[in-house]
Design an enzyme around this catalytic site. Structure first.
Site, PDB file in Angstrom:
ATOM      1  N   HIS A   1      -4.280  14.423  -9.133  1.00  0.00           N
ATOM      2  CA  HIS A   1      -4.522  13.020  -9.460  1.00  0.00           C
ATOM      3  C   HIS A   1      -3.681  12.532 -10.630  1.00  0.00           C
ATOM      4  CE1 HIS A   1      -7.841  12.198  -6.698  1.00  0.00           C
ATOM      5  NE2 HIS A   1      -8.231  13.446  -6.911  1.00  0.00           N
TER       6      HIS A   1
ATOM      7  N   ASN B   1      -1.997  12.922  -3.547  1.00  0.00           N
ATOM      8  CA  ASN B   1      -2.932  13.383  -4.578  1.00  0.00           C
ATOM      9  C   ASN B   1      -3.378  14.812  -4.319  1.00  0.00           C
ATOM     10  OD1 ASN B   1      -3.043  11.292  -6.389  1.00  0.00           O
ATOM     11  ND2 ASN B   1      -4.794  10.269  -5.447  1.00  0.00           N
TER      12      ASN B   1
ATOM     13  N   ASP C   1       0.850  -1.184   0.000  1.00  0.00           N
ATOM     14  CA  ASP C   1       0.000   0.000   0.000  1.00  0.00           C
ATOM     15  C   ASP C   1       0.891   1.242   0.000  1.00  0.00           C
ATOM     16  OD1 ASP C   1      -2.983   1.006   0.720  1.00  0.00           O
ATOM     17  OD2 ASP C   1      -1.484   2.254   1.719  1.00  0.00           O
TER      18      ASP C   1
ATOM     19  N   GLU D   1      -4.799   2.485  -4.044  1.00  0.00           N
ATOM     20  CA  GLU D   1      -3.344   2.627  -4.024  1.00  0.00           C
ATOM     21  C   GLU D   1      -2.690   1.365  -3.471  1.00  0.00           C
ATOM     22  OE1 GLU D   1      -4.948   4.549  -0.227  1.00  0.00           O
ATOM     23  OE2 GLU D   1      -5.458   4.535  -2.343  1.00  0.00           O
TER      24      GLU D   1
ATOM     25  N   ASP E   1      -1.462   9.196 -10.581  1.00  0.00           N
ATOM     26  CA  ASP E   1      -1.521   8.087 -11.542  1.00  0.00           C
ATOM     27  C   ASP E   1      -0.138   7.710 -12.040  1.00  0.00           C
ATOM     28  OD1 ASP E   1      -4.248   8.005 -11.289  1.00  0.00           O
ATOM     29  OD2 ASP E   1      -4.663   9.157 -13.111  1.00  0.00           O
TER      30      ASP E   1
ATOM     31  N   ARG F   1      12.163 -11.353   1.798  1.00  0.00           N
ATOM     32  CA  ARG F   1      13.331 -10.690   1.210  1.00  0.00           C
ATOM     33  C   ARG F   1      12.926  -9.884  -0.026  1.00  0.00           C
ATOM     34  NH1 ARG F   1      16.224 -11.880  -2.956  1.00  0.00           N
ATOM     35  NH2 ARG F   1      15.296 -13.962  -3.157  1.00  0.00           N
TER      36      ARG F   1
END
Length: 716
Positions: free
Chosen positions: A441, A436, A428, A471, A445, A486
């Protein structure tokens, strides 16, 4: 024996047979003046017609010409029989446009010599001409016909032996086929002999139905081949696996041509190379490079595809266009059938044989097959492109969550069956909403695309990288827990060093929180494994400072579903529930976005403890206003997101009013002497035909962005 010596012997033998037959015919030519000229001429015309209507029999063709020869020999006309056979051998190639001087000379000679053998046997068994037909005559004709057949095949197979490709199986097959062919010819020859000598003018007319029979057998053979093609292509009409279509095409082609090997080459447009997609039988698979042949290397197959017309190569050793690998080629003849559909080249079906001149008679039905396979391949490619678009996220180019779910289920099952560890990584992007808000935006992107490329690179050819949420990303790799951790750490570290170019700016400071779970260590259920990776990301990495990698631990389970402050669902749980409902076909969603006005002043004026107390009471109020199918979570610090599946706009408006009124009319008691009320800014919308989770959450983000602007204007 060298190639030059072999070729010289073939040509020398063909010339000897041809010249010998011509000399025998010339020797008897003066006797023709005693024959009925009209009968000989009529029989010669019919003989040429029969030879020009060969019956296709896979790698060879059968002719009903022996009926004319047997009938004329039975009438005592050796010379007319030889002349008719030789004229037919010369005329048919002109009509069929298959003229080869050496082959024509050989065919004319072998017809003449075989006819002489037939005459000698019949002359020894029975006085000629035959004036009446009875059982002994029928037996003599059968014996003579068999001698004609044996001599004919002896001459032909000697030529094949000199070529070095004489196979016992082909001898038996050819003898059986021609024996059946003679069985068709004999009744017509017997009928002609039964009419002699009183009905000379009627004898050629008796032979005319033989031409009709040849035409009907030819049409029947072609109909069977076309029916075979139709059945195969109909079966493949619902097949969209390119490799399966190519394999079936190779098998069918071998059945039709009796080739020793069939290869279906497809054009790899990305590398501009011809790739052997199917090789049948697979025993020859090692002869063909799986990387294919680039167009710049040339070769007869590439040239044939560009010229679009089928090509038959009788002997690869004598064709300069063929790229022969090694001193002794495995296959000596080829037939190439290019595949085009709607002016687009797809490749070629190539037949190989160990003997020369193996595919002179297969063009007419193989053209149809190659055209049909071309259409099937084009449909399969279009279907795969459509599937690719369906399974791809447009913003990042990665797979979407639907495809990820399908692959996750397959690989977890394989992991359990084969005891092969597979791991899920959930990543995430940290503080992406603020990113944003700060850069816009479009910049967001670009960041998502760059992070997606990095994840795809680490997933490798065997892994799957997908956009899991707005996201959020998911990676599926064949790796145990240690190796997966790893890789996750490498991803996190490389993202932290990522610098994204956007309109001349270097966007830096990007980080991700990554959670890892492994099958079978942590779970043998696909959905449970995904939830645990999600839990590790949220509670092990995100809630412990972000920009971290966390391996799943049981302590995270109790924190996965409920927000500890508001007691609403967590954003991740709502995300998962939405995806599950979408997998069940839900495409209509109602969204309510609520922002608590000036909540920052509550924290600043009364402290965060008071702010937390207010949020706890707001959470209770929201839960009291909703049913169990209606999902609510804390979207941001002071923002509430409510999502309802399959809801009408009027119903959604009622829910929004109910929740807003409950929040604004409530008196928030935070201490003995502090009681106040809250104002909100809210909006709602019903979205039809939502494509996927990212699509919905992108719209949610836009709604909250507009709501934030409206809230600021209200405070002003």
């Amino acid at each position: 024996m060298t190639e030059g010596t072999t070729l010289w012997r073939q040509n020398a033998y063909s010339a000897v047979v041809g010249i010998a037959g011509c000399l025998v015919a010339l020797y008897g030519l003066p006797s023709l003046r005693h024959e009925n000229g009209w009968l000989v001429a009529a029989m010669a015309v019919i003989a040429c017609l029969l030879e020009s209507l060969p019956i296709p029999l896979r790698q060879a063709q059968a002719s009903l010409l022996p009926a004319i020869i047997i009938a004329l020999v039975g009438l005592g006309g050796l010379e007319p029989a030889m002349v008719c056979g030789m004229l037919a051998a010369c005329a048919a190639p002109l009509f069929l446009r298959t003229w080869d001087s050496v082959i024509v000379l050989f065919n004319a000679g072998q017809y003449a010599l075989s006819t002489c053998a037939l005459w000698l046997v019949l002359h020894a068994l029975h006085p000629l001409p035959i004036v009446s037909v009875h059982a002994i005559v029928l037996f003599d004709l059968a014996v003579g016909s068999l001698v004609f057949l044996v001599v004919n095949h002896l001459l032909v197979h000697t030529l094949q032996w000199l070529r070095g490709n004489l196979l016992p199986s082909s001898i038996v097959s050819a003898l059986v086929t021609d024996a059946a062919n003679l069985a068709l010819c004999l009744p017509f020859a017997v009928l002609v002999l039964a009419l002699a000598p009183d009905n000379v003018w009627f004898e050629p007319i008796v032979m005319l139905p033989l031409a009709m029979l040849a035409y009907m057998l030819r049409a029947h053979r072609q109909t069977l081949d076309l029916q075979m093609i139709h059945e195969a292509t109909t079966k493949l009409a619902t097949e969209f696996d390119i490799r399966a279509i190519a394999a079936e095409a190779a098998i069918l082609t071998r059945r039709m041509t009796l080739a020793d090997c069939v290869v279906v080459f497809l054009i790899d447009n990305e590398h501009n190379a011809l790739v052997p997609m199917a090789v049948y039988p697979q025993a020859y698979d090692h002869l063909f490079d799986k990387n294919g042949w680039p167009e710049e290397e040339g070769g007869v197959i590439w040239k044939t595809i560009h010229h679009r017309d089928p090509v038959h190569i009788p002997d690869v050793r004598k064709d300069a266009r063929v790229r022969i690998l090694g001193d002794h080629p495995t296959f000596l003849s080829m037939a190439i059938f290019p595949m085009h559909a709607h002016l687009k080249a797809h490749g070629a079906i190539v037949c190989y044989a160990k003997r020369p001149r193996a595919f002179a008679h297969v063009h007419q039905y193989m053209d149809t097959l190659s055209n049909q396979v071309s259409v099937l391949l084009e449909n399969a490619k279009l279907y795969q492109e459509l599937q690719e678009r369906t399974f791809r996220d447009e913003a990042t180019g990665l797979f979407n969550y639907r495809y990820f779910y399908e692959e996750l289920a397959k690989r977890v099952q394989t992991s359990v069956t084969e005891n092969r560890p597979v791991s899920v990584l959930i990543a995430d992007v940290d503080f992406f909403k603020k990113f944003n808000d700060t850069y816009g935006h479009l910049a967001g992107d670009v960041v998502l695309r760059e992070v997606g490329r990095l994840l795809q690179r680490h997933a490798g050819a065997q892994g799957i990288a997908a956009r899991y949420g707005g996201e959020e990303f998911a990676v599926l790799i064949w790796a145990n827990a240690e190796e997966a951790y790893r890789i996750a750490e490498q991803i996190r570290q490389e993202v932290s060093r990522l610098a994204v170019e956007f309109h001349g700016y270097h966007l830096q400071g990007i980080s991700v929180s990554v959670g890892v779970a492994t099958c079978p260590d942590h779970s043998v259920s696909d959905r449970d494994l995904l939830l645990k990776a999600d839990s590790a990301m949220y509670w092990g990495a995100k809630q412990r400072g972000r920009n971290r990698t966390a391996m799943y631990a049981p302590e995270f389970d109790t924190q996965l579903f409920v927000d500890s402050l508001t007691s609403l669902y967590t954003h991740h749980f709502v995300n998962i529930r939405i995806r599950d409902d979408m997998m069940q076909g839900v495409t209509k969603w109602g969204v309510i976005c609520i922002d608590l006005n000036q909540f920052g002043k509550v924290n600043a004026g009364f402290g965060f403890d008071v702010g937390d107390a207010v949020l706890r009471q707001v959470g209770v109020l929201v839960r009291q206003c909703l049913r169990h199918t209606e999902l609510a979570c804390r979207y941001g610090g002071d923002e509430i997101l409510i999502v309802l599946p399959d809801v009408a706009e009027t119903e959604l408006a009622g829910v929004c009013d109910r929740v807003v009124n409950a929040i604004e009319q409530h008196r928030y008691v935070v201490s003995d002497n502090v009681v106040f009320s809250m104002r909100t800014t809210a909006t709602y919308c019903v979205f039809e035909d939502v494509a996927d989770g990212p699509d919905l959450f992108n719209r949610v983000a836009e709604m909250f962005a507009q709501l934030s602007t409206a809230s600021e204007q209200t405070m002003a």
